[in-house]
Structures are given as C-alpha cells and as structure tokens.
Design an enzyme around this catalytic site. Structure first.
Site, PDB file in Angstrom:
ATOM      1  N   ASN A 106      22.077 -43.681 -28.315  1.00  0.00           N
ATOM      2  CA  ASN A 106      20.736 -44.085 -27.869  1.00  0.00           C
ATOM      3  C   ASN A 106      20.760 -45.269 -26.906  1.00  0.00           C
ATOM      4  O   ASN A 106      20.097 -45.242 -25.865  1.00  0.00           O
ATOM      5  CB  ASN A 106      19.858 -44.407 -29.080  1.00  0.00           C
ATOM      6  N   HIS A 152     -11.466 -39.304  10.080  1.00  0.00           N
ATOM      7  CA  HIS A 152     -11.906 -37.927   9.782  1.00  0.00           C
ATOM      8  C   HIS A 152     -11.235 -36.915  10.717  1.00  0.00           C
ATOM      9  O   HIS A 152     -11.798 -35.861  10.997  1.00  0.00           O
ATOM     10  CB  HIS A 152     -13.426 -37.790   9.873  1.00  0.00           C
ATOM     11  N   SER A 273      11.307 -18.482  15.019  1.00  0.00           N
ATOM     12  CA  SER A 273      10.837 -17.381  14.185  1.00  0.00           C
ATOM     13  C   SER A 273      11.783 -16.205  14.343  1.00  0.00           C
ATOM     14  O   SER A 273      12.413 -16.044  15.393  1.00  0.00           O
ATOM     15  CB  SER A 273       9.428 -17.007  14.631  1.00  0.00           C
ATOM     16  N   ASN A 281       9.353 -24.254  15.190  1.00  0.00           N
ATOM     17  CA  ASN A 281       8.641 -24.648  13.975  1.00  0.00           C
ATOM     18  C   ASN A 281       9.181 -25.972  13.420  1.00  0.00           C
ATOM     19  O   ASN A 281      10.393 -26.140  13.295  1.00  0.00           O
ATOM     20  CB  ASN A 281       8.785 -23.556  12.917  1.00  0.00           C
ATOM     21  N   GLN A 318      15.395 -37.008 -23.496  1.00  0.00           N
ATOM     22  CA  GLN A 318      16.445 -36.361 -22.729  1.00  0.00           C
ATOM     23  C   GLN A 318      15.855 -35.524 -21.583  1.00  0.00           C
ATOM     24  O   GLN A 318      16.464 -35.409 -20.529  1.00  0.00           O
ATOM     25  CB  GLN A 318      17.245 -35.476 -23.699  1.00  0.00           C
TER      26      GLN A 318
HETATM   27  N1  ARG Z   1      21.767 -36.510 -24.617  1.00  0.00           N
HETATM   28  C1  ARG Z   1      20.909 -37.511 -25.100  1.00  0.00           C
HETATM   29  C2  ARG Z   1      19.956 -37.989 -24.001  1.00  0.00           C
HETATM   30  O1  ARG Z   1      20.172 -37.684 -22.882  1.00  0.00           O
HETATM   31  C3  ARG Z   1      21.694 -38.671 -25.585  1.00  0.00           C
HETATM   32  C4  ARG Z   1      21.155 -39.376 -26.761  1.00  0.00           C
HETATM   33  C5  ARG Z   1      21.123 -38.480 -27.930  1.00  0.00           C
HETATM   34  N2  ARG Z   1      20.822 -39.215 -29.110  1.00  0.00           N
HETATM   35  C6  ARG Z   1      20.584 -38.625 -30.266  1.00  0.00           C
HETATM   36  N3  ARG Z   1      20.302 -39.392 -31.246  1.00  0.00           N
HETATM   37  N4  ARG Z   1      20.592 -37.333 -30.421  1.00  0.00           N
HETATM   38  O2  ARG Z   1      18.992 -38.651 -24.275  1.00  0.00           O
END
Ligand code: ARG
Length: 495
Positions: A106, A152, A273, A281, A318
């Site tokens: 994370n 405009h 074209s 174009n 993600q």
């Molecule tokens: N692939 C995940 C992302 O891009 C990474 C983190 C995943 N964390 C988890 N607790 N499953 O965010």
C-alpha cells in the site's frame, strides 16, 4: 513455487478472479520505481539494524542486478509481488523474506505512482514550455500583422496576430504553473506508512524519502496510503492544459480552411484524402482536439473511482492509475506535436489583413471618438454608429463612404444635436492600425504593449525551463545517491 502472497489465510484460488484483480498488465511504468523503493527501504532497515548486514547486502545485490526495465512475470498479481517473488527465487526466502519487513504494497504503490508521476509531470511541463516557445517564435515573426479579433466567432475588433497568440501563451503559463503545483503535491513520500497504521519496525521515513528524492512526507499514514488526490490534481492539470491546447487546435483547423485562409500547416502535420486528391486535412490538430476529450474522460473516471472510498487502502485505487498515465501521455504528446506544428505553421499576413477590409470592426473606435471629441454619451454614440453600420450594409457600401453624409441626420435624431465629421476624419478614425495604436489599457492589442509583454513572456519561458531542469536534475542526483549507497552497502559484507 506457489504464490508467496497467498500465504496461508486463503487457500483456493481462481485463475479468472486472479486475472481480474491483477494489475501486472499495467504496472510496467512503475516497475523501476518499485525496485528503487525496495532498495531505499532495505537501506533504512540496514541502517537501523532491523536486518543483518548479510541480509541487507544480499537483498541489495539482488535488486541492483535487476535490469532497468524489469521483466514482470504475467502470472503474478502485481509488480510488488513480481519483484518479491523474483527475489525469493533468486536469493532464497532466508534473505529475500525480509524485503517486505515494515513495508506494505500500500505505501509502496502510492510511492511508486508518485515517483512516476513526477517524471511524467516534468515531461508534460517541458512539452507545454515548447508550445510557449513556438508561440514566442510566431509572435516575433508577425509582430505587426493585424487581423480580426472575434467574439461569438464574429468579427469584433481588429487585433494583432501576436496579441491573439499571446493569449494562448498566458493560458499555457498557468498550465505550466498548475503542473508545477501538482508536482509539489506529488513530491512527498508515503513510505513508512506501511499498510495504514505505520509500523513498529524502525524505518526512518525521512531517510527513505530523501533517498527517493522526495522533498517531504505524506505525514498521516492513512492519508499516505488512501489518498490519490495527487493523481487527480496531476490529471486535472493535464486536462486543463488539453482544454487550452484543443482551443488552439480548433483555431488552427478553422484558420487553415479556405474560408479563413489565415494559416498553412506543414505537410508533416496534415494528411490527404484517399479519394479527393486536392485535400489537405489538419489531422494532427484534429487529433489533439479529440485527445482533449480522452483526457477529460480519464480524469472523470479517476474522480468517479476515487469518490466515496472509505479509508484507507481499497483495491479500487488500482483502477485509478492507468487513467493517470494515459492522461499524462496524451497531454504530453499533444503538446509536443502542437509545438512542432505551430513552429512550422505559415501565417498569411495579407489574408489576415484582407479579412478586415469590409468588416467594419473599427466601429467601436468610431463610437469612442464621438464620445471623446464630440461629447456624445457613449450609449447614444453606440446607437448612432449602429445605425450608420446598418445603413452601410443595406447599401452594400463601405462605412466611411456612407457615414459622412448620414452622420448629421442620424446624430440629430438620436441626440437632438448634429455631429459633423468629414470623410478624412472618418477614414482616419476607422483605420484598423490606428485604432490599435490608440489602445492604452494594459494587456490590450496595441503592438507596443504586446511587444513589451513579449519580453516578459520570454523571461517566463526561461524561468519555466530552469525550474524544469532543476527538478529533473534533483531527481537524477537522488537516483545517483541511491545507487551509490546501494553499491557501498551491498559490498560491505563481501569485502
Ligand atoms: N496492485 C495494487 C495497486 O496498484 C498494489 C497494492 C495492492 N494492495 C493490496 N493490499 N492488495 O494499487
């Protein structure tokens, strides 16, 4: 080897579900940063003696042996898993098993995205700065060219081409500033936040941040792993810049049509074209105009995914990331091509001037003249000139031809007093270049004030380049420092 991440808690797995939740297919842009983060984290663990020197040096040697473009096993869940699994395979779980001590995917993913976003924001900033340079080039080339200014999309008042282009310069200057602001928000390190709560393991967050070239921390650990507003801000900067680029693209498309004939775009940025052999174009400008829609769509997707997510990490996050890369890529490529296309565009000064010849766009200055010289209240002057214009149009004659004979009659009807102006005075008041020279307000289309601001613009452009170069240099230096420390550390046990 079995999937190291599945541990023992969940037993059965479904290939289909695994593929569905995997980010391995779009993790490549952050792969090298994940390796760098693993290095910095291991250096921190080693420094605080949370791992033995032998473990540290084995892990660092492994990480250092990885090629810059790391190969990602498509069977893994994500790049974090892939790198760790590869390490376990290569050097054994006795050492590689400590790589993730005190860190989580994370904090690692949030950090890696920030690291890649930094690079891509600098690319975007540089591409926008190139568009600004192209504008400066064309402004210098066409300092005196006059043309209709529009509101405009109707002829409004004469302006200079340089003034028209300078409007885009200024908008781009704010775009670059937005990129800069996004950069400073991005450039903070989440490492040490671990999963969400921080960690009992001694990792010096400041030390890791410095090794990775960040200029500070995302302090709160939950915020560090949950928030993607830095990504939203980056994509917003890209989307707003695209809105500006799409407006410029639209004008180039219109201006290159036969009806306008103001500009000819280079062949390199045009197509023909397959059936109509005469066609040229403006396909690059059209694509820039369209990409703006994609970037806005990307930003909208990101906002929609991020909204209402509870603290802290959720896998939904993600799905945000690929939209960010696509938005930054599209915006950077659009700006790069705009810069090239605009530098090589040929403006036709005669066509620009010709289009002013019968448009009566100096009528506002005639109304101002009635106020200044004949003390007619502006609202009445406006009505007088409006009527003179209407009658010239009805007679299909130029304004200066009909106005002289009608002025006295029309002004008497509207104000009760006659205003008498002869043909020469009309000619002089209605002359486009003269009206431009009369403009006194700052930032107006007077060629003198445009040239004055051009000097300022050139300075802003220089400042942009030096900021971009300094930021890029800082990242390069941080990377060098990290590599140096890794090499020093990995050799420590061996020698
Ligand atoms: N692939 C995940 C992302 O891009 C990474 C983190 C995943 N964390 C988890 N607790 N499953 O965010």
């Amino acid at each position: 080897m079995s999937n190291i991440l599945r541990g023992s808690r969940v037993k059965r797995s479904s290939k289909r579900a695994n593929d569905f939740i995997s980010s391995i297919g779009f993790d490549l842009p952050i792969a090298k940063h994940v390796v760098a983060i693993n290095m910095a984290h291991m250096l921190a663990l080693s420094r605080s003696k949370e791992v033995t020197p032998a473990v540290a040096s084995a892990c660092l040697a492994f990480l250092d042996s990885l090629p810059r473009d790391v190969e990602l096993d498509p069977e893994t869940e994500d790049v974090h898993h892939a790198v760790e699994q590869q390490a376990v395979r290569a050097i054994g779980i006795e050492t590689a098993g400590f790589l993730n001590f005190g860190k989580s995917r994370n904090d690692q993913v949030a950090t890696a995205i920030r690291m890649q976003a930094r690079v891509r924001l600098l690319d975007l900033g540089a591409a926008l700065a190139r568009v600004q340079e192209a504008i400066i080039l064309q402004m210098r080339r066409h300092k005196a060219a006059i043309m209709p200014g529009y509101t405009h999309l109707q002829h409004a008042q004469p302006v200079t081409l340089a003034h028209h282009l300078q409007a885009y310069f200024d908008a781009l200057q704010r775009d670059v500033a937005r990129v800069e602001e996004a950069y400073s928000c991005v450039n903070k390190s989440p490492m040490g936040a671990a999963a969400l709560a921080g960690t009992s393991v001694r990792v010096d967050r400041e030390y890791v941040a410095a090794l990775l070239g960040f200029d500070g921390l995302v302090e709160n650990a939950m915020d560090a792993v949950s928030s993607r507003d830095f990504a939203l801000q980056s994509a917003s900067a890209a989307a707003i810049a695209m809105v500006n680029l799409s407006r410029l693209a639209e004008e180039l498309i219109l201006w290159s049509s036969i009806e306008f004939g103001f500009v000819e775009l280079g062949d390199e940025y045009s197509a023909t074209s397959s059936i109509m052999p005469q066609k040229k174009n403006p396909v690059v400008a059209e694509t820039i105009r369209a990409k703006c829609g994609s970037v806005i769509g990307g930003l909208t997707s990101m906002l929609a995914i991020a909204k209402a997510l509870p603290n802290s990490y959720n896998l939904d996050l993600q799905e945000v990331t690929p939209h960010l890369w696509r938005a930054l890529d599209d915006a950077t490529e659009s700006a790069s091509l705009m810069a090239e296309m605009l530098s090589s565009a040929r403006f036709d000064e005669d066509a620009l001037q010709r289009s002013l010849s019968t448009d009566m766009s100096t009528a506002t200055e005639l109304a101002n003249h009635l106020v200044v010289k004949y003390h007619v209240p502006f609202r009445q002057a406006h009505a007088i000139v409006g009527e003179l214009v209407r009658s010239a149009l009805e007679r299909k004659a130029p304004l200066e031809a009909t106005a002289a004979e009608q002025m006295a009659k029309v002004s008497t009807r509207i104000t009760g007093k006659p205003v008498k102006i002869d043909k020469h005075e009309f000619q002089s008041v209605l002359d486009a270049l003269k009206t431009l020279k009369l403009i006194r307000s700052a930032g107006g289309s007077n060629p003198l004030s445009v040239s004055r601001l051009l000097l300022k613009d050139a300075k802003s452009a220089e400042q942009n380049s030096s900021w971009l170069a300094a930021a890029r240099c800082a990242l390069g230096q941080a990377d060098e420092r990290l590599q140096k420390q890794v090499r020093a550390n990995k050799n420590e046990v061996r020698t």
